[in-house]
Enzyme design. Structure first.
Site, PDB file in Angstrom:
ATOM      1  N   SER A  20       0.821  -1.210   0.000  1.00  0.00           N
ATOM      2  CA  SER A  20       0.000   0.000   0.000  1.00  0.00           C
ATOM      3  C   SER A  20       0.857   1.263   0.000  1.00  0.00           C
ATOM      4  O   SER A  20       0.591   2.215  -0.754  1.00  0.00           O
ATOM      5  CB  SER A  20      -0.959  -0.001   1.193  1.00  0.00           C
ATOM      6  OG  SER A  20      -0.236  -0.080   2.417  1.00  0.00           O
ATOM      7  N   SER A 148       1.882   9.313   8.105  1.00  0.00           N
ATOM      8  CA  SER A 148       1.338   9.230   6.740  1.00  0.00           C
ATOM      9  C   SER A 148       0.746   7.856   6.478  1.00  0.00           C
ATOM     10  O   SER A 148       1.484   6.886   6.305  1.00  0.00           O
ATOM     11  CB  SER A 148       2.442   9.507   5.715  1.00  0.00           C
ATOM     12  OG  SER A 148       3.613   8.751   6.025  1.00  0.00           O
ATOM     13  N   ALA A 150      -0.998   5.369   3.916  1.00  0.00           N
ATOM     14  CA  ALA A 150      -0.956   5.242   2.463  1.00  0.00           C
ATOM     15  C   ALA A 150      -2.270   5.644   1.816  1.00  0.00           C
ATOM     16  O   ALA A 150      -2.284   6.364   0.802  1.00  0.00           O
ATOM     17  CB  ALA A 150      -0.594   3.804   2.085  1.00  0.00           C
ATOM     18  N   LYS A 201       7.680   3.119  17.060  1.00  0.00           N
ATOM     19  CA  LYS A 201       6.287   3.565  17.234  1.00  0.00           C
ATOM     20  C   LYS A 201       5.302   2.464  16.861  1.00  0.00           C
ATOM     21  O   LYS A 201       4.168   2.435  17.370  1.00  0.00           O
ATOM     22  CB  LYS A 201       6.015   4.836  16.444  1.00  0.00           C
ATOM     23  CG  LYS A 201       6.271   4.740  14.943  1.00  0.00           C
ATOM     24  CD  LYS A 201       5.066   4.357  14.134  1.00  0.00           C
ATOM     25  CE  LYS A 201       5.416   4.272  12.663  1.00  0.00           C
ATOM     26  NZ  LYS A 201       4.267   3.918  11.806  1.00  0.00           N
ATOM     27  N   THR A 258      -0.095   6.609  14.508  1.00  0.00           N
ATOM     28  CA  THR A 258      -0.165   5.151  14.496  1.00  0.00           C
ATOM     29  C   THR A 258      -0.862   4.594  15.730  1.00  0.00           C
ATOM     30  O   THR A 258      -1.443   3.506  15.679  1.00  0.00           O
ATOM     31  CB  THR A 258       1.257   4.555  14.377  1.00  0.00           C
ATOM     32  OG1 THR A 258       1.990   5.280  13.396  1.00  0.00           O
ATOM     33  CG2 THR A 258       1.210   3.094  13.979  1.00  0.00           C
TER      34      THR A 258
END
Length: 345
Positions: A20, A148, A150, A201, A258
């Site tokens: 992805s 970010s 995807a 993370k 996340t």
């Protein structure tokens, strides 16, 4: 309007990896006007991308630019390129790039967008690439990271990331290649700090998912994210990272995303474990990689080797690999010896 010095007609780009994230970044570059050679591991995915201009397995619903050229020829994708972007799962990066390292030219900039720490060597992906690509000097190496997802990048949702490189000119070159009016790119020098933030993370995100799976509250999640950042920073300092890196996009920015975003595979797998499901069953159902599962083992072993205290990360290791009950793990964390909050450094 953003102005750059990069000529999209003459700059040659190869992208390795069509999950992805790899597909989203390759498509971003192709939509910007670059002709992008894109290596796809799965033959059926490659053929479907060529025929239907869509990666239905990993990034469904996103139309691929005609400037994106899927290929099964790994060496051809990386040969004679100005920039090669590596977006493979961390546990296959060494094997994949070993197959084509000699085809990468001595002037090619190599950018890693893979997030993880190798289990056996405890190297980040830049370290792996340095070992397997002949003659790859630090001034030709960079890392792209930051908060970010995807799917949101593919939908052109405004996103801000950072490029880390020890060479300022390389960082600026990569920045100019990737920047668009919806994808803003900063630069930093601290590559190891950026990579550790991006990798660890994912382990903390599994822990955040477990908290949600157990039905606990926002207080607990906030505490988890804050103390998780402390652990990332501790490991980073032990490995020579700059402390301020972890206050930026590669640190707290990526961690917040996340640990709280529904699109996070690591958070999702943690939540399902908190709800009582078993790791092996969850992995068998997934066709995309949750990097935090493998990284948890690397972080556990590396932190013990360096003598770095990382109780949350260790709890996740025991939960994933030794079947520790999540409620017991939580109790152990909450009843540890009391101490001052802030580290001295």
């Amino acid at each position: 309007m953003i102005q750059t010095n990069i000529d999209v007609k003459t700059t040659r780009i190869g992208v390795v990896g069509a999950g992805s994230w790899g597909t989203a970044l390759a498509n971003l570059l192709a939509h910007k006007g670059f002709s992008v050679a894109h290596w796809v591991y799965e033959t059926d995915v490659k053929e479907q991308m060529q025929k239907d201009r869509e990666n239905r397995r990993f990034l469904p619903g996103v139309t691929l630019s005609e400037n994106l050229h899927p290929s099964g020829d790994l060496e051809a994708v990386v040969a004679d390129k100005d920039l090669v972007l590596v977006v493979t799962p961390s546990h296959v990066t060494r094997e994949t790039m070993s197959r084509c390292g000699s085809a990468i030219g001595d002037r090619t900039i190599v950018v890693s967008a893979s997030k993880g720490i190798e289990n056996k060597t405890h190297l980040t992906m830049s370290g792996v690439l340095s070992e397997v690509i002949p003659g790859l000097s630090p001034d030709r190496l960079a890392v792209l990271t930051g908060p970010s997802f995807a799917r949101e990048v593919a939908r052109k949702v405004p996103t801000v990331v950072t490029v880390a490189s020890s060479d300022a000119d390389t960082a600026v070159f990569v920045q100019q290649v990737f920047v668009t009016n919806y994808f803003r790119v900063y630069t930093i020098e601290d590559m190891i700090g950026a990579e550790l933030g991006a990798s660890v993370k994912n382990v903390i995100a599994i822990a955040a998912g477990v908290i949600d799976g157990l039905g606990l509250g926002l207080n607990t999640r906030a505490a988890l994210i804050t103390r998780g950042l402390v652990e990332i920073r501790r490991l980073g300092l032990a490995m020579g990272a700059q402390p301020r890196t972890f206050t930026g996009l590669a640190g707290v920015g990526d961690l917040i995303l996340t640990c709280t975003g529904d699109l996070s595979r690591n958070h999702t797998i943690g939540k399902q474990i908190g709800e009582g499901k078993k790791l092996n069953d969850l992995l068998a159902e997934m066709h995309m990689v949750a990097e935090g599962v493998k990284t948890a083992k690397s972080v556990y072993n590396l932190s013990r080797k360096l003598g770095v205290e990382m109780p949350i990360s260790h709890a996740i290791y025991h939960l994933l690999y030794e079947d520790l009950d999540p409620k017991i793990a939580l109790h152990q964390l909450m009843t540890r010896d009391l101490k001052q909050e802030l580290d001295e450094i």
